[in-house]
Design an enzyme around this catalytic site. Structure first.
Site, PDB file in Angstrom:
ATOM      1  N   ARG A   1      74.727  35.165  61.271  1.00 42.27           N
ATOM      2  CA  ARG A   1      75.421  34.051  60.119  1.00 42.27           C
ATOM      3  C   ARG A   1      76.326  32.987  61.815  1.00 42.27           C
ATOM      4  NH1 ARG A   1      73.695  35.126  55.878  1.00 42.27           N
ATOM      5  NH2 ARG A   1      74.198  37.226  57.095  1.00 42.27           N
ATOM      6  N   THR A   2      77.481  34.718  61.827  1.00 42.44           N
ATOM      7  CA  THR A   2      78.625  34.227  62.670  1.00 42.44           C
ATOM      8  C   THR A   2      78.575  33.639  64.087  1.00 42.44           C
ATOM      9  OG1 THR A   2      79.416  36.457  61.012  1.00 42.44           O
ATOM     10  CG2 THR A   2      81.202  35.147  63.244  1.00 42.44           C
TER      11      THR A   2
ATOM     12  N   LYS B   1      75.985  50.532  80.403  1.00 47.32           N
ATOM     13  CA  LYS B   1      76.159  51.114  81.310  1.00 47.32           C
ATOM     14  C   LYS B   1      77.713  51.894  82.130  1.00 47.32           C
ATOM     15  CE  LYS B   1      73.542  48.089  84.846  1.00 47.32           C
ATOM     16  NZ  LYS B   1      73.514  47.132  85.266  1.00 47.32           N
TER      17      LYS B   1
ATOM     18  N   ARG C   1      83.165  40.071  68.539  1.00 46.47           N
ATOM     19  CA  ARG C   1      83.407  41.351  66.777  1.00 46.47           C
ATOM     20  C   ARG C   1      83.062  42.388  68.010  1.00 46.47           C
ATOM     21  NH1 ARG C   1      79.035  40.379  62.518  1.00 46.47           N
ATOM     22  NH2 ARG C   1      81.159  39.182  61.899  1.00 46.47           N
TER      23      ARG C   1
ATOM     24  N   HIS D   1      88.386  38.950  59.524  1.00 40.95           N
ATOM     25  CA  HIS D   1      87.691  38.701  59.399  1.00 40.95           C
ATOM     26  C   HIS D   1      87.606  36.935  59.085  1.00 40.95           C
ATOM     27  CE1 HIS D   1      83.892  36.387  60.369  1.00 40.95           C
ATOM     28  NE2 HIS D   1      83.020  37.451  59.724  1.00 40.95           N
TER      29      HIS D   1
END
Lengths: 327, 180
Positions: free
Chosen positions: A73-74, A101, A123, A151
């Protein structure tokens, strides 16, 4: 050169720009900045209803979406918002990047910065990751969720959705029910709603109520009927099974029996109550399907409004900060 | 601060423009008014009323915010963004003649932005430009179809249109030495 000088400025809002180059959290924002974002989002929402859903405002700006956690969604919402504003965007899926890595977040960010992006949407599973980038990066950093911290765009779209229906935030009773402990959505929403004058109740099993949450100016209870009584808005939070390392409650079935939002429980709320959920939902855990799909639910409006709110944030941050007023 | 148009003059001018619209378009059936925020919207609403009195028809009327189409957005390295307001065009502009309304025509840059914005809403049969004041000093090849008043100005002067709806009086003022 500014275009045609119509020297009059209409009733100017309290602020016309954000004070920070980044959007790291709601905690640092003033109420007038929140209002500016919500007002701008109203204008942005209309763009989504046009035949050509695109404006040239961010032409030539590059936005990197850097997602260290799964998100549908975000991430989609940010990407659509960026494209509607004509920004060039790229999304980096961590599974296919150098992070596997062993590269650190700071090194990844500095390498990306070397390619001159204007904004980075981040995020990350660690609280404070966005603050770290904000210190080392020239680009504007937008927090799309950091650990259990904040958020902010979710709280802004929640507020936008409430304001759209109720025409105000001040004085509303908002009950937030669910996994309070692990929720960054909760933290951003508490900051935003209390700053805007709403009365906030939080509710969950005692094991999932953060210590001292009442210091943020909210009321806490483990009695769902008390939280829901006369509520204008009920916001449900997902039980975050992936963040549960201990036994916070005996079983999902028991959680649903005690806290799950059912039609019967809703009857204690105001007749025009709104049901919200930031997604993804666990049907039959924090919310009954008949409520999620019922007439009080605005869950899909939240998703639709997310694009408009993110467009507003991107637009407002794209100018950067230099404290003078535009003529 | 010389007043170049007073309330009566503005009212008569708008009535005259309304008659010109009807004459030139032979009626108002396929027309729509779109005002440029902020004062263009007030003027568009007034023209809508005049056109209703003359023809008995309600011409659909919308509001356009051109901020996101400005040619000076993000031209400066840093600085606050101009405020964006809501665009409301609640009708299809396809195959209609759009009457674009603004208060002052100056460099032509707002009009250029408005034309680009309108085209994103569809393909109008044509666009005609209405302005209350044309103050000259064009920087782009743009010309108004209906002009309330041609007002020769110096670049350092500024033209201020005040309207009842937003400024509690109807008046056009010519000011010396830039913005108030």
């Amino acid at each position: 050169m500014s275009p045609p000088v119509i020297t009059h400025v209409e009733q100017t809002p309290a602020v016309t720009s954000l004070r920070s180059k980044d959007l790291l959290g709601i905690a640092d924002m003033a109420p007038d900045e929140i209002s500016l974002i919500l007002d701008t989002a109203e204008a942005m929402k209309e763009i989504g209803s046009r035949p050509i859903k695109k404006v040239p405002a961010l032409r030539g700006k590059t936005v990197v979406n850097l997602f260290y956690e799964p998100s549908t969604r975000t991430r989609t919402s940010f990407e659509i918002a960026e494209k509607r504003l004509s920004a060039d965007t790229l999304s980096i899926a961590i599974a296919s990047s150098s992070v596997v890595k062993g590269e650190t977040l700071a090194d990844t960010a500095l390498n990306l910065e070397a390619m001159q992006p204007d904004m980075i949407v981040l995020r990350h599973p660690s609280s404070g990751a966005c603050h770290l980038l904000s210190r080392i990066c020239r680009s504007a950093i937008i927090n799309a969720g950091d650990g259990m911290h904040e958020h902010p765009t979710q709280a802004l779209l929640d507020a936008f959705t409430i304001r759209e229906r109720k025409k105000r935030l001040a004085g509303l009773k908002v009950a937030i029910v669910g996994d309070l402990l692990h929720s960054r959505v909760l933290r951003s929403n508490i900051h935003l709603l209390t700053k805007m004058g709403a009365e906030v109740w939080v509710c969950g099993p005692p094991t999932l109520i953060p210590t001292d949450v009442t210091r943020f100016g909210v009321r806490a209870t483990s009695h769902v009927d008390e939280a829901v009584a006369d509520a204008d808005v009920i916001m449900l939070l997902r039980i975050q099974l992936e963040r549960m390392e201990g036994a916070f409650f005996p079983s999902l079935r028991e959680y649903f029996n005690i806290f799950g939002m059912t039609e019967a429980r809703l009857r204690g709320a105001k007749p025009d109550v709104m049901i919200m959920h930031p997604g993804p939902m666990n049907r039959g855990v924090e919310i009954a399907s008949e409520v999620a799909d019922g007439p009080y639910s605005v869950i899909l409006d939240q998703v639709a409004n997310g694009v408009a709110v993110r467009m507003a944030v991107l637009y407002l941050l794209a100018g950067g900060v230099e404290h003078e007023t535009a003529a | 601060m010389p007043v170049v148009m007073d309330a009566d003059r503005i009212a008569r001018t708008l009535t005259r423009i309304a008659h010109e619209i009807v004459e030139r378009n032979r009626g108002v059936e396929a027309l729509a008014l779109v005002g440029v925020r902020t004062r263009g919207v007030h003027l568009a609403r007034r023209l809508q009323r005049s056109l209703r009195e003359i023809t008995g028809h309600d011409v659909p009327t919308g509001a356009l915010d051109i901020t996101l189409y400005r040619d000076d957005l993000m031209r400066n390295a840093v600085g606050p963004q101009p405020l964006v307001r809501k665009t409301e065009i609640p009708f299809s502009i396809d195959d209609r003649t759009i009457l674009l309304v603004d208060d002052v025509l100056y460099t032509g840059r707002t009009t250029r932005a408005a034309l680009d914005a309108l085209i994103d809403f569809g393909r109008p049969r044509g666009i005609q430009l209405i302005v209350l004041v044309d103050r000259g000093h064009r920087e782009l090849p743009i010309k108004a179809d209906y002009v309330g008043k041609n007002l020769p100005t110096a670049p350092e002067e500024s033209v201020q249109v005040c309207l009842e709806e937003s400024d509690s009086r109807d008046e056009v003022v010519l000011q010396q030495g830039g913005a108030a």
